[in-house]
Design an enzyme around this catalytic site. Structure first.
Site, short mmCIF file in Angstrom:
data_model
loop_
_atom_site.label_atom_id
_atom_site.label_comp_id
_atom_site.label_asym_id
_atom_site.label_seq_id
_atom_site.Cartn_x
_atom_site.Cartn_y
_atom_site.Cartn_z
N HIS A 271 0.82 -1.22 0.00
CA HIS A 271 0.00 0.00 0.00
C HIS A 271 0.85 1.27 0.00
CE1 HIS A 271 -3.96 -1.92 0.54
NE2 HIS A 271 -3.31 -2.80 1.28
N ASP A 324 -0.65 -5.11 5.95
CA ASP A 324 -1.67 -5.99 5.35
C ASP A 324 -1.47 -6.11 3.84
OD1 ASP A 324 -2.41 -3.19 5.23
OD2 ASP A 324 -4.30 -3.86 4.34
N GLU A 325 -2.05 -7.16 3.30
CA GLU A 325 -2.16 -7.37 1.85
C GLU A 325 -0.83 -7.17 1.12
OE1 GLU A 325 -6.81 -6.33 0.97
OE2 GLU A 325 -5.46 -4.62 1.08
N VAL A 326 0.19 -7.81 1.59
CA VAL A 326 1.52 -7.67 1.00
C VAL A 326 1.74 -8.78 -0.03
CG1 VAL A 326 4.00 -7.59 1.44
CG2 VAL A 326 2.39 -6.60 3.10
N GLU A 375 -2.70 -9.68 9.30
CA GLU A 375 -1.86 -10.57 8.50
C GLU A 375 -0.50 -10.80 9.14
OE1 GLU A 375 -4.31 -8.52 5.17
OE2 GLU A 375 -3.82 -8.21 7.27
#
Length: 531
Positions: A271, A324-326, A375
């Site tokens: 992000h 998150d969301e890596v 996460e």
């Protein structure tokens, strides 16, 4: 001013005040939101003096920064804003008149931090020669909550054309169930102006929320000035869609005066595409721009600079580092990063852990405790700093596992508490219980509270308020009110929440009707109280 109309007011009120006082705890007849811990009330009313006074005799709080004084005048303003006041209260019998509010704060400090005592007691009597509402609080921030509760028992009486406090005598003893009661706003997907952010802060106080989680930057834009690295805000959408360093200080100051902490977030290593607009070396390559380049020492030097600058603005003990969301495929696809991984004996998932833990150490060096999205816990929870708070968002059961491992947790599970999910109805916001399946008192204490999240892919100044409210208020009662006073069936609180939604409208907050999906418009003509 002493003509027939005033005599009519006094006669009407004299009859009204003789209604027999009856104390009770039937909260179905109270329109206070969120419901206090303990409350008793009667059925008398008093006029509010046109010259309502603030008294502080006996208080240890000197109010050098005018936190209490300003809050008092804001309270009077929101109460009086509903109509033009025509009643001349100087001619009313003093036994029918509330002369002012007497506030006693026992702590001299105005320090605002996680865990500050927010308890208060409020008593509004109906007997005496000079009647004052009485507020006692350990800190000024408890007193601010008391003023909010006071404001909700006041209303404009159409017969007298004045403001009255009703259901008196009223006695409230109150404190929050959870110390963290948050609302996230996202200023990367769409820029939110300072007036909009301030309006959101004001509206939070009405529901006794106390943490503004400022998701400042993301892949789409980097709107905040960082003096140590001035090219970072080259990643803003435009020159006018930026926050100066002074703007950020102003937001924190504005929030503090209203009892709200500001939690700043930089979401790393994913992000963060916008970071590289000003500093392209942060990108693994021009074709593969996030996550941030784990192999580049400049990446961590820059994070250190950001957090150093943050420490001059954001005084809340926590910093949110995202995580998150890596998607680590970019690292594997980029030759120089792949070579670095091989040299250091890491695969991509191990490099993700390395990045998060190194960012944590940087934050700790600046005196912060850390919040990370879940996460990080799901992938390497045992490696996280013990000063980590895990922010649940993906689903249920996470908080239960986090506290069993001895870490703290904040609940924001997306199926219930994501405001951008327009199909998430207020009933789900109300029934979402942060302590689900957590029965051990020591583990329960590790759940700091919860947060509703206003992600801004489809949110800007035109629709932010009606997307937040009134659903955020449903979560606010869950986080404030004792568990045994929370309705098992949300329909039991529908009328009271509808009343609160209409109160928000009266105060200039564009709260949507309860029925329908998030930010739904009224379906047809009708009273606010029927929608």
């Amino acid at each position: 001013m002493g003509g027939p109309r005033l005599r009519t007011i006094v006669l009407w009120f004299s009859v009204y005040i003789l209604v027999e006082s009856a104390f009770g705890v039937d909260i179905k007849h109270l329109n206070i939101w969120p419901m206090p811990k303990s409350v008793s009330y009667g059925y008398k009313s008093l006029f509010l003096s046109n010259d309502l006074e603030l008294k502080t005799e006996g208080s240890k709080f000197s109010d050098g920064s005018n936190i209490l004084k300003d809050a008092f005048f804001r309270t009077i303003d929101v109460v009086r804003a509903t109509h033009v006041i025509e009643a001349n209260t100087s001619k009313i019998d003093p036994s029918f008149l509330l002369k002012g509010i007497h506030v006693v704060v026992y702590s001299p400090s105005d320090k605002l931090q996680h865990g500050v005592d927010e308890s208060y007691k409020l008593h509004i009597p109906t007997q005496g020669n000079r009647l004052y509402a009485q507020i006692e609080a350990q800190t000024v921030y408890g007193a601010l909550h008391a003023l909010q509760t006071f404001s909700q028992v006041c209303y404009f009486n159409i017969s007298s054309r004045g403001i009255m406090a009703h259901q008196l005598p009223l006695t409230v003893s109150d404190q929050p169930r959870f110390s963290y009661r948050g609302l996230l706003i996202d200023t990367s997907r769409h820029y939110q102006t300072l007036p909009v952010i301030k309006k959101v802060i004001d509206s939070m106080t009405y529901a006794k929320l106390n943490v503004l989680h400022w998701h400042i930057v993301d892949s789409q834009s980097f709107p905040l000035e960082i003096p140590s690295y001035p090219k970072l805000w080259d990643g803003a959408y435009s020159s006018s869609e930026r926050y100066t360093f002074a703007d950020a200080i102003e937001i924190v100051s504005y929030a503090k005066k209203r009892g709200i902490n500001v939690l700043a977030e930089i979401d790393v290593p994913g992000h963060a595409l916008s970071w590289g607009v000003g500093y392209p070396s942060l990108w693994p390559s021009t074709d593969c721009r996030e996550p941030l380049d784990v192999s580049n020492e400049f990446t961590f030097k820059l994070i250190d600079g950001i957090l150093s600058d943050f420490s001059k603005i954001f005084k809340y003990k926590f910093i949110h580092l995202g995580g998150d969301e890596v998607d680590t495929s970019c690292w594997q696809l980029t030759p120089h990063v792949r070579k670095w991984l091989q040299k250091n004996g890491m695969n991509a998932s191990e490099a993700y852990q390395y990045f998060v833990l190194r960012a944590q150490k940087i934050a700790l060096s600046h005196g912060y405790e850390i919040i990370n999205w879940e996460e990080t816990f799901n992938n390497f929870g045992s490696k996280l700093s013990r000063k980590t708070v895990v922010h649940n968002w993906l689903g249920s059961g996470v908080a239960e596992r986090v506290v069993k491992d001895g870490l703290r947790c904040i609940v924001s599970n997306q199926d219930k508490w994501y405001l951008d999910h327009l199909d998430a109805l207020w009933q789900g916001f109300y029934t979402n219980e942060p302590l689900t399946n957590i029965t051990n008192p020591n583990e329960q204490a590790l759940v700091l509270g919860g947060e509703v999240c206003m992600w801004a892919e489809h949110i800007d100044a035109s629709d932010i308020e009606q997307t937040i409210w009134p659903r955020a208020a449903a979560a606010a009662e869950r986080l404030w009110t004792p568990y045994d006073k929370i309705a098992k069936d949300p329909e039991e609180v529908r009328d009271r929440l509808t009343y609160f939604r209409c109160l928000l409208n009266q105060r200039g907050v564009a709260a949507a009707p309860l029925d329908g999906f998030g930010r739904a418009a009224p379906e047809e003509p009708g009273s606010c109280y029927m929608q």
